[in-house]
Design a protein around this motif. Structure first.
Motif, PDB file in Angstrom:
ATOM      1  N   CYS A  14       0.833  -1.201   0.000  1.00 45.91           N
ATOM      2  CA  CYS A  14       0.000   0.000   0.000  1.00 45.91           C
ATOM      3  C   CYS A  14       0.867   1.251   0.000  1.00 45.91           C
ATOM      4  N   GLN A  37      -7.775   4.192   3.954  1.00 44.81           N
ATOM      5  CA  GLN A  37      -7.649   4.396   2.507  1.00 44.81           C
ATOM      6  C   GLN A  37      -6.332   3.777   2.058  1.00 44.81           C
ATOM      7  N   SER A  39      -5.727   3.248  -1.543  1.00 41.53           N
ATOM      8  CA  SER A  39      -5.433   3.769  -2.886  1.00 41.53           C
ATOM      9  C   SER A  39      -6.435   4.889  -3.156  1.00 41.53           C
ATOM     10  N   ASP A  40      -6.395   5.459  -4.354  1.00 44.17           N
ATOM     11  CA  ASP A  40      -7.284   6.573  -4.665  1.00 44.17           C
ATOM     12  C   ASP A  40      -8.751   6.245  -4.405  1.00 44.17           C
ATOM     13  N   GLU A  42      -9.819   2.884  -3.215  1.00 47.46           N
ATOM     14  CA  GLU A  42     -10.006   1.629  -2.475  1.00 47.46           C
ATOM     15  C   GLU A  42      -9.779   1.844  -0.976  1.00 47.46           C
TER      16      GLU A  42
END
Length: 77
Positions: A14, A37, A39-40, A42
């Motif tokens: 990550c 969070q 990723s942008d 996910e």
């Protein structure tokens, strides 16, 4: 502190690992339910146990749920 445990168990690396929200439940220590969070778009929900201070143990990843969105409610699991 539980990022390496999550990455190892989920098989993910990550670049982003930001806590967005959390809830607590007092047991023989504290159980944290944390929306993170990764990723942008996910998100994952983590269940982390922090034992009592006199036990001198760090937080431990109990379980997690993947495939979440920012809008998914953070619930006990």
């Amino acid at each position: 502190q539980v990022k390496p445990q999550f990455e190892s168990r989920a098989g993910m690396n990550c670049a982003v690992f930001t806590a967005i929200a959390y809830k607590t439940q007092v047991v023989a220590g504290t159980m944290y339910f944390i929306k993170v969070q990764v990723s942008d778009a996910e998100y994952v929900h983590l269940k982390v146990f922090q034992s009592l201070p006199q036990e001198n143990l760090g937080p431990s990843l109990v379980s997690f749920q993947t495939g979440k969105t920012r809008d998914d409610p953070l619930t006990y699991f």
